[in-house]
Structures are given as C-alpha cells and as structure tokens.
Design an enzyme around this catalytic site. Structure first.
Site, PDB file in Angstrom:
ATOM      1  N   SER A 186      -2.157  17.149  -3.069  1.00 53.11           N
ATOM      2  CA  SER A 186      -3.505  17.681  -2.869  1.00 53.11           C
ATOM      3  C   SER A 186      -3.559  19.186  -2.645  1.00 53.11           C
ATOM      4  O   SER A 186      -4.606  19.790  -2.818  1.00 53.11           O
ATOM      5  CB  SER A 186      -4.170  16.971  -1.699  1.00 53.11           C
ATOM      6  OG  SER A 186      -3.432  17.212  -0.518  1.00 53.11           O
ATOM      7  N   HIS A 214      -5.682  11.190  -4.010  1.00 50.85           N
ATOM      8  CA  HIS A 214      -6.323  12.215  -4.838  1.00 50.85           C
ATOM      9  C   HIS A 214      -6.267  11.911  -6.337  1.00 50.85           C
ATOM     10  O   HIS A 214      -6.708  12.724  -7.147  1.00 50.85           O
ATOM     11  CB  HIS A 214      -5.695  13.584  -4.568  1.00 50.85           C
ATOM     12  CG  HIS A 214      -6.119  14.160  -3.261  1.00 50.85           C
ATOM     13  ND1 HIS A 214      -7.269  14.893  -3.114  1.00 50.85           N
ATOM     14  CD2 HIS A 214      -5.561  14.071  -2.028  1.00 50.85           C
ATOM     15  CE1 HIS A 214      -7.396  15.254  -1.840  1.00 50.85           C
ATOM     16  NE2 HIS A 214      -6.377  14.770  -1.160  1.00 50.85           N
ATOM     17  N   LYS A 244     -12.501   9.505  -0.622  1.00 48.97           N
ATOM     18  CA  LYS A 244     -12.523  10.713  -1.445  1.00 48.97           C
ATOM     19  C   LYS A 244     -13.410  10.482  -2.673  1.00 48.97           C
ATOM     20  O   LYS A 244     -14.620  10.523  -2.553  1.00 48.97           O
ATOM     21  CB  LYS A 244     -11.092  11.132  -1.766  1.00 48.97           C
ATOM     22  CG  LYS A 244     -10.461  11.692  -0.482  1.00 48.97           C
ATOM     23  CD  LYS A 244      -9.030  12.069  -0.554  1.00 48.97           C
ATOM     24  CE  LYS A 244      -8.616  12.664   0.795  1.00 48.97           C
ATOM     25  NZ  LYS A 244      -7.265  12.371   1.179  1.00 48.97           N
TER      26      LYS A 244
HETATM   27  C1  LIG Z   1      -6.712  12.033   2.507  1.00 46.91           C
HETATM   28  C2  LIG Z   1      -5.402  11.386   2.304  1.00 46.91           C
HETATM   29  C3  LIG Z   1      -5.058  10.239   3.014  1.00 46.91           C
HETATM   30  C4  LIG Z   1      -5.929   9.682   4.095  1.00 46.91           C
HETATM   31  O1  LIG Z   1      -7.074   9.104   3.589  1.00 46.91           O
HETATM   32  P1  LIG Z   1      -8.326   8.815   4.547  1.00 46.91           P
HETATM   33  O2  LIG Z   1      -9.016   7.707   3.886  1.00 46.91           O
HETATM   34  O3  LIG Z   1      -9.118  10.064   4.618  1.00 46.91           O
HETATM   35  O4  LIG Z   1      -7.763   8.436   5.883  1.00 46.91           O
HETATM   36  C5  LIG Z   1      -3.856   9.638   2.728  1.00 46.91           C
HETATM   37  N1  LIG Z   1      -3.019  10.132   1.784  1.00 46.91           N
HETATM   38  C6  LIG Z   1      -3.318  11.251   1.094  1.00 46.91           C
HETATM   39  C7  LIG Z   1      -2.372  11.742   0.064  1.00 46.91           C
HETATM   40  C8  LIG Z   1      -4.512  11.914   1.330  1.00 46.91           C
HETATM   41  O5  LIG Z   1      -4.805  13.020   0.664  1.00 46.91           O
END
Ligand SMILES: *Cc1c(COP(=O)(O)O)cnc(C)c1O
Length: 396
Positions: A186, A214, A244
C-alpha cells in the site's frame, strides 16, 4: 494517585516523536468521507482515503444498510458461535466465496482482526512463516501471535524467498511452513509476484496466504490480485477487507471448505468477539454484488489513477514504481514530507504525509489515493496545487 512511571514514559516519548517530525496529528472529518471532505470547516479534495470505488457514500448501499437496520436492528447481539450468526452474515460469506472463486469464506470484524485470527489459527510454535519485509503491520502482529518462527525475506526478492524456503523446509525444524504477502503493497502500490511465489510454494509445499486489502476492488477487474494472476486454485488463504474498496467495515478469509470450517472453530476473534452489524453485513454483500455485476467503477478508478500519475510525473515529481492507482509522491526527508502535505492542505488538497515507521526512514512521502468518485476537474485542481507547492518548496 496515578502512575508517575507511565506519565514520564508518555511525556518523554511523545516529545521525542514531535521533535523528529514523526508525531501524527489526527484530523477529524466533518461529514462523509467522499472525494471532497470537510476538515475544520474547510472543503478539500480528498486524496487520502482507501475508498477506492467511492462506495463508502454510495446511495444504493446506504439504502441497503437502512433496510437492514429496519429488519435486523443495529447489532448482531452475540458472538457468532452463541447466537450472533445472522442470515446476513451467511449471505455475505457465500457472496465472498463466489467473488473470490473459492469453496467458502469466513467474515471477521476487520481486516486487522482477520490477520490476528487466521494466521494464529493455522500456524503455531512448531511452524515457520516466510514474510515479505514490507508486509502490513497486521500481518506482522498476526505472525507474532501465532508464535511460529518468523523468517523475513527481502521485499519481492524471489531468490531470497527460494533460499529461505529451501533452508526452512530442509532443516526439519518445522512442521509446516507458510509464505505470506500483501497482494498490493500500500505504500508504493507495487504488486506481489504471486506466480513466482506460488511456484516456490509448490516446490517446497508451503502454505500460501495473500492479504489483498489493497488488491480487492482494484486488480483482477475488482476480484483481486489472486484472480488477476488466475491463481484462485493455488492460493490457500485469500484474506481481504471490507473497509477499503468495498467501502464498509469488516474482513474475510476465502479458501477451501475445510480451512473455513477450522477457522470457525479455532480462530479466536470469531469465537470471542461479536460480528459486524446487520447494516455492515448487508451493505458489504450488496457491494460485492455490484462488483461482480459491473466493472464500471473499477475502470473509472484506473482511469483516474493513470490521469493523476501522468499529471504528477509530467511536473517532475518522483512517483515511484506503482502498478496500481496508489500514487506516492516521494519527498525523502520526513519534515519536508510533512511540510509539503501541510501546504497542500492550505491550498485545498488533502493528501497525508506518510513517514517512518510506516515507510523506511528517508523515504517520507505524500500518498495519493485517487478513487472512482473523483471528477477530472477535481484531479486537475489537485495537480495545479501540486505544481504551485512543488515549485514553492523547490521540489520540482
Ligand atoms: C488496511 C489493511 C488491513 C486492515 O484492514 P482493516 O479492515 O482496515 O482492519 C490489513 N492488511 C492490509 C495490507 C491493509 O492495508
């Protein structure tokens, strides 16, 4: 009296972070998190969210969430194993399995929680985990929780992974060995080399785990990084988030039936923490439906990503080597990155600086997350502000 030791610890460390430019001030958003947001009464073009497809404010999803509140209430009422498994949760899991092309899926309260849950349910102290050095914090913590031996390999370095996989499997020290990676990284927007990883995994019988937080909604016409490479039958555990691109909240693991059965009896956040609310489950399921029915939002996301990248590159910014809409603008020095972001803010663009420890020291950056909800006019305005601030600070 409260603890003096705690006060000293907190005050010294907070002051230390501020001095190094590593203390993050959190901005409260007034109203919805859309392509334009309001902070401190000021409207800004928002290039900081993970709301890739604009679904966080989608009208259909808002309606579905309201209907779920009317039919099911606001909370699930208990942990899943007692009586908190609602029909809406099961429906969501069925859709997620179809979306990911797997036999089954299990949903959790967040993506972070999911990594805590699933890694430690499968791996233990007799095992080893090969982990990309740039993996997300939740993967790192999930691995630690499992008590397995953690073996870090150099970022996307397949020679290093192969050597470490060989060493780990031939040592005879471990019962099982897993390889775990982000699908899309990310901070830089680069994509994991999944075909090579899967090949190494087959050679050494590694368990494969891909965190596609992502990648889902972004790659593979929206179905994610694993689908992008056509590897649905070769990756054991596909983890994703509903927070996301899906725009709501929650996480999930998709895989074979026996894996999901095991996670339902052995993963602790599933067993001991209440599931997402009815509105969350219903809105997430509907969002998945929408992604399976149409690639329109996905196409718009890529179009906007390419447009922003092209604009910033033409101005002479270092936008790194992103292969996805994620557009870093690498400044270098942490304080410069923070100053750059502050000036963007003053000029009406919200793009957060990201500094150590989220990214390596000396690679401070402003990260832009264009979404399907941005218009060309918004992106043009943002690019013009980048030009103004970049020239003013002598960066371009
Ligand atoms: C954002 C993210 C998470 C966590 O996800 P949430 O649903 O916001 O807790 C886990 N792994 C990666 C790679 C992320 O970017």
């Amino acid at each position: 009296m409260t603890s003096k030791a705690l006060d000293t610890f907190l005050n010294e460390n907070i002051a230390g972070l501020k001095e190094q430019g590593l203390y993050n001030e959190i901005d409260p958003v007034q109203g919805a998190n859309g392509p334009v947001i309001k902070l401190n009464g000021k409207e800004l073009i928002n290039l900081s969210s993970n709301n890739y497809l604009g679904l966080a404010t989608n009208e259909t999803l808002k309606e579905v969430a309201k209907e779920a509140v009317d039919s099911h209430g606001v909370g699930a009422g208990a942990v899943r194993t007692i009586n908190g498994t609602l029909d809406l949760h099961l429906e969501l899991e069925k859709k997620l399995a179809a979306f990911k092309g797997t036999e089954a899926a299990i949903s959790y309260q967040s993506g972070f929680n999911c990594n805590m849950a699933a890694i430690s349910a499968v791996m233990d102290k007799n095992d080893a985990i090969l982990s990309d050095e740039l993996n997300h914090a939740s993967i790192i913590d999930g691995c630690r929780l499992s008590k397995a031996k953690i073996i870090r390999y150099k970022h996307s370095d397949m020679k290093d992974l192969r050597e470490k996989a060989k060493e780990a499997t031939e040592s005879g020290l471990y019962h099982k060995v897993m390889v775990i990676t982000d699908g899309v990284f990310s901070m830089d927007g680069d994509v994991a080399l999944l075909p090579e990883i899967v090949q190494i995994a087959e050679e050494f019988d590694l368990i494969t785990y891909v965190d596609d937080a992502h990648g889902s909604g972004v790659l593979g016409n929206g179905a994610g990084t694993v689908k992008h490479f056509g590897l649905q039958d070769k990756v054991d555990m596909q983890m994703g988030t509903l927070s996301k691109a899906i725009g709501v909240i929650g996480g999930y693991v998709a895989g074979k039936e026996n894996l999901i059965d095991w996670l339902k009896v052995r993963s602790r956040p599933f067993l001991f923490s209440t599931a997402v609310s009815p509105a969350d489950a219903a809105a997430s399921a509907k969002a998945v439906d929408m992604l399976m029915e149409s690639t329109e939002l996905n196409e718009k996301l890529w179009e906007n990503g390419d447009y922003l990248k092209e604009g910033l590159k033409k101005l002479g910014f270092d936008i790194g080597n992103s292969e996805t809409p994620i557009t870093p603008c690498i400044i270098g020095d942490e304080k410069d990155a923070q100053q750059f972001s502050k000036r963007l803010y003053e000029e009406g663009v919200y793009a957060k600086s990201i500094v150590f420890p989220t990214v390596p020291k000396g690679t401070g950056r402003v990260r832009n997350m264009p979404t399907a909800a941005h218009t060309k006019e918004m992106l043009d305005e943002a690019i013009a502000v980048y030009e103004k601030v970049g020239k003013e600070m002598g960066l371009i």
